[in-house]
Design an enzyme around this catalytic site. Structure first.
Site, mmCIF file in Angstrom:
data_model
loop_
_atom_site.group_PDB
_atom_site.id
_atom_site.type_symbol
_atom_site.label_atom_id
_atom_site.label_comp_id
_atom_site.label_asym_id
_atom_site.label_seq_id
_atom_site.Cartn_x
_atom_site.Cartn_y
_atom_site.Cartn_z
ATOM 1 N N HIS A 297 -8.989 3.989 11.344
ATOM 2 C CA HIS A 297 -8.907 3.708 9.907
ATOM 3 C C HIS A 297 -8.335 2.310 9.599
ATOM 4 C CE1 HIS A 297 -9.796 7.851 9.861
ATOM 5 N NE2 HIS A 297 -8.567 8.323 9.863
ATOM 6 N N GLU B 295 2.605 8.143 5.394
ATOM 7 C CA GLU B 295 2.312 9.528 5.023
ATOM 8 C C GLU B 295 3.612 10.309 4.908
ATOM 9 O OE1 GLU B 295 -1.662 11.168 6.419
ATOM 10 O OE2 GLU B 295 -0.827 10.306 8.248
ATOM 11 N N LYS C 186 4.024 9.207 10.119
ATOM 12 C CA LYS C 186 4.064 10.515 9.458
ATOM 13 C C LYS C 186 5.505 10.862 9.115
ATOM 14 C CE LYS C 186 -0.139 12.616 10.969
ATOM 15 N NZ LYS C 186 -0.914 12.629 9.736
ATOM 16 N N LYS D 108 -14.758 11.610 14.077
ATOM 17 C CA LYS D 108 -13.766 10.967 14.932
ATOM 18 C C LYS D 108 -12.934 12.051 15.642
ATOM 19 C CE LYS D 108 -9.474 10.846 13.493
ATOM 20 N NZ LYS D 108 -8.191 10.596 12.974
ATOM 21 N N LYS E 196 -13.875 5.766 1.212
ATOM 22 C CA LYS E 196 -12.970 5.582 0.070
ATOM 23 C C LYS E 196 -13.462 4.412 -0.785
ATOM 24 C CE LYS E 196 -8.896 7.195 2.607
ATOM 25 N NZ LYS E 196 -8.581 8.478 2.009
ATOM 26 N N ASP F 104 -4.731 8.007 16.162
ATOM 27 C CA ASP F 104 -5.107 8.825 15.007
ATOM 28 C C ASP F 104 -5.383 7.975 13.760
ATOM 29 O OD1 ASP F 104 -5.370 11.489 13.820
ATOM 30 O OD2 ASP F 104 -3.551 10.997 12.701
ATOM 31 N N ASP G 32 -15.999 7.275 9.896
ATOM 32 C CA ASP G 32 -14.586 6.977 9.696
ATOM 33 C C ASP G 32 -14.370 7.223 8.210
ATOM 34 O OD1 ASP G 32 -12.198 5.570 8.905
ATOM 35 O OD2 ASP G 32 -12.186 4.816 10.946
ATOM 36 N N HIS G 33 -13.641 8.272 7.867
ATOM 37 C CA HIS G 33 -13.647 8.667 6.457
ATOM 38 C C HIS G 33 -12.989 7.619 5.549
ATOM 39 C CE1 HIS G 33 -9.498 10.188 7.030
ATOM 40 N NE2 HIS G 33 -9.406 10.162 5.721
HETATM 41 C C1 BG6 Z 1 -7.033 11.609 9.606
HETATM 42 C C2 BG6 Z 1 -5.897 11.818 10.564
HETATM 43 O O1 BG6 Z 1 -8.078 10.928 10.240
HETATM 44 O O2 BG6 Z 1 -6.584 10.849 8.503
HETATM 45 C C3 BG6 Z 1 -4.742 12.494 9.861
HETATM 46 O O3 BG6 Z 1 -6.330 12.613 11.659
HETATM 47 C C4 BG6 Z 1 -4.331 11.704 8.645
HETATM 48 O O4 BG6 Z 1 -3.630 12.625 10.738
HETATM 49 C C5 BG6 Z 1 -5.548 11.458 7.763
HETATM 50 O O5 BG6 Z 1 -3.365 12.454 7.925
HETATM 51 C C6 BG6 Z 1 -5.192 10.536 6.614
HETATM 52 O O6 BG6 Z 1 -6.265 10.502 5.728
HETATM 53 P P1 BG6 Z 1 -6.044 10.151 4.194
HETATM 54 O O7 BG6 Z 1 -7.418 10.107 3.636
HETATM 55 O O8 BG6 Z 1 -5.176 11.212 3.629
HETATM 56 O O9 BG6 Z 1 -5.356 8.818 4.193
#
Ligand code: BG6
Length: 656
Positions: free
Chosen positions: A264, A240, A366, A172, A206, A259, A201-202
């Protein structure tokens, strides 16, 4: 949860009996191999797979980037980095040495066709050497502006032909707005087929996100309730604590909507709200996800104004007023007048039969007070009137809470009768914690992605139509926001976010449901020595309350019987003459001595603004201590150290 268990679910398209088979043999050609993603996530994920016996013996990696490294220096660099970024309890030298010996590197530019020809020869050589059966997995760990070019040059240099699979994993962000995403899809699909493209999409890596589908579709008791007849509203929260962390250059042209939300959060939304798929085949699931996002209302400019809020964090100051941490506009590589949002909240509408009229609230930001990702499904309340004539004056809603991270679990909240002769109710819960039920392992999330892709299982990757549908929802918001200059900054670092996000809820006569996590309770000095079980007991005993501006919460001289955890807003501590001696804000705790003794309060505390607090009553605290005598001893110790109070156990255990 063992990796094998976790992979059974994620490889839904694969034969279940192959669930602990290793990845398919392949050459993995990584573009951007000298970058952050490779060292932080990809290589640690490969290492985890190798340690768990899930990486094929016929796997080999060829890295490329513009940096002038060679295979030897690349291996040396990765060997340094893995010690910092691996996620295992202990480091397995033998497994690493075996893995890193399969890493190779060739420097070169992404626009240089000659370089692609050299890469091709090298891939052929490595394939033969390692028995990769002609399979090639391309990984684009690069800035998105290179995706189209890479697809084209791979095609032009003849990578498409030959035996074995060709799969492209794209990181992404996929596009920066609707037009660029559409163009990117056209560029990528000009030479490759949709089923060869794996858009990462990481969040889909999860376990807790994947479990949303397992939870919904493998349990008979929830699906019948999963609609507008029973659900009042749904809240998605991704808070965050981290700021933009040296990523100002990227972030300033992105913002939280691009972002976090468009990708996500919309993925989680799709999982939670989609229709029941016909099977767990990748496309059956992906069809439903895309359909769901296509049903989200695309806002007019006027609706954007009504249903969205944006924010940007300002600096954090100490008690003396000196800036201790910079605001967003003072961050490195950020425009000093930037209008980029670091916080967003929105109410979305899903215009379909299942969800019509059910508000879907999203918020993310954030530099907030708490780290936590939760999904709260709030059910319609029971009728309060039938309790008239009893001490019960209000009923809480039943909630189903998916704790995605850092705490991983699922919780159901309901009312129970407090033991005793009268009909009093208290909120109680049932909770499933991943850590209690499974042997938890810390994975990066990329293991599952790489594994699934090697087996050709696209379930966890986004199809082009879903990405486009997500941009269609986000685009009008971005466009409308770009037309006006916001009054930024509008929330302080370390706070709960801008006040406007409350107004969004107030207009609907609802409130954000704040999930207090163990991190928050652990930060309270009085509870620092308690264990997780006790922290959870305390969390359950917390009662939410709202304070009006000007309301006196604690009066000097009164005997206090509760502690307050300030969630949002500002309160002032006053001296005898009514002068403000201190201001407290989001995350601060006050009145905790009231839990310990029956001494009169030593100062007055007044709400400066409207504020949300959680209250812990002495009666509940005493009950927790009675059930856990060793905790009472630790509280006595802290009370002596911190408040110079010598306490009798008996006094601590009495409810009043
Ligand atoms: C990323 C964003 O895709 O996901 C970051 O670019 C964000 O800004 C992060 O901090 C959050 O990932 P996770 O897995 O910590 O929730």
């Amino acid at each position: 949860m063992s990796v094998n268990d976790s992979l059974i679910f994620s490889t839904a398209g694969a034969n279940p009996s192959d669930a602990d088979a290793p990845t398919e043999p392949c050459v993995m050609l990584v573009f951007g191999a000298s970058g952050d993603l490779t060292r932080r996530l990809l290589v640690p994920a490969l290492y985890n797979l190798a340690c768990d016996g899930l990486l094929s013996e016929n796997f080999v990696l060829l890295g490329t980037a513009i940096d002038a490294l060679d295979t030897e220096s690349f291996r040396a660099r990765m060997s340094d980095d893995i010690r910092q970024f691996h996620t295992r309890q202990s480091f397995d030298e033998a497994a690493w040495s075996e893995l890193v010996a399969r890493f190779h590197y060739m420097p070169g530019g992404f626009g240089d066709l000659k370089h692609f020809e050299s890469l091709k020869s090298e891939v052929v050589r490595l394939d033969l050497l390692h028995g990769a059966r002609g399979n090639i997995l391309f990984y684009f760990a690069t800035a998105p502006k290179f995706f189209g070019l890479l697809c084209e040059n791979l095609y032009l240099s003849g990578f498409k032909g030959g035996t074995g699979f060709r799969r492209i994993i794209v990181e992404k962000p996929f596009g920066t707005d609707l037009a660029s995403a559409l163009q990117l899809n056209r560029d990528v699909l000009a030479h490759w087929n949709e089923d060869q493209i794996y858009r990462v999409d990481h969040y889909l890596g999860k376990e807790t996100v994947q479990n949303l589908l397992a939870f919904r579709f493998s349990n008979g008791m929830f699906e019948p309730l999963w609609n507008k007849n029973y659900i009042d509203n749904i809240q998605f929260n991704v808070s965050e604590v981290v700021d933009v962390q040296n990523r100002g250059g990227y972030y300033d042209s992105s913002g939280v909507l691009r972002d976090m939300m468009q990708n996500h959060m919309f993925q989680m939304l799709a999982y939670l709200c989609m229709e029941v798929p016909g099977s767990f085949e990748p496309d059956a699931i992906r069809n439903e996800k895309a359909k769901l996002l296509q049903s989200v209302r695309v806002y007019s400019p006027d609706e954007v104004d009504r249903f969205t809020v944006r924010g940007q964090y300002g600096p954090q100051s100490d008690d003396a007023g000196s800036v201790v941490k910079p605001g967003y506009r003072q961050e490195k590589d950020v425009n000093a007048q930037s209008s980029t949002e670091t916080y967003a909240a929105a109410r979305l509408h899903i215009d379909n039969w299942r969800w019509e009229g059910v508000p879907i609230y999203l918020r993310s930001g954030k530099a907030l007070w708490k780290r936590g990702t939760e999904i709260i499904v709030e059910f319609k309340k029971a009728p309060e009137r039938i309790f008239r004539g009893t001490p019960v004056s209000a009923l809480g809603a039943n909630r189903l809470i998916f704790h995605i991270q850092p705490y991983q679990g699922i919780e159901i909240q309901f009312q129970a009768k407090v033991p005793g002769p009268r009909l009093n109710l208290q909120r109680v819960n049932m909770r499933f914690g991943y850590g209690d039920a499974f042997k938890a392992s810390r994975y990066t999330g990329y293991e599952v992605m790489l594994y699934a892709c090697s087996h050709g299982d696209a379930t966890l990757f986004s199809r082009g139509d879903l990405v486009e549908a997500a941009w269609r929802v986000a685009q009008p918001i971005l466009s409308r926001w770009s037309e006006t200059v916001p009054e930024f900054p509008n929330y302080a670092r370390g706070s709960w976010g801008p006040i406007e996000a409350e107004a969004l809820m107030d207009r609907d006569a609802r409130r954000w449901h704040e999930v207090i996590t163990e991190d928050v309770i652990r930060a309270v000095p009085l509870f620092k020595d308690a264990d997780r079980f006790l922290h959870e007991q305390i969390i359950l005993a917390l009662r939410p309350e709202q304070l009006a501006a000007g309301e006196v919460v604690i009066k000097k001289g009164d005997v206090g019987r509760e502690m307050f955890l300030l969630v949002r807003g500002t309160v002032e501590v006053l001296d005898d003459a009514g002068h403000v001696i201190k201001e407290l804000s989001d995350g601060d705790v006050f009145g905790e001595v009231g839990l310990l003794t029956s001494m009169p309060r030593i100062a007055t505390v007044r709400a400066k603004s409207a504020a949300d607090v959680f209250v812990l009553a002495k009666a509940d605290f005493a009950r927790i201590l009675r059930d856990n005598p060793s905790f009472a001893e630790s509280i006595k110790r802290v009370a002596a150290e911190r408040y110079r109070l010598v306490l009798e156990t008996e006094a601590l255990l009495t409810p009043h």
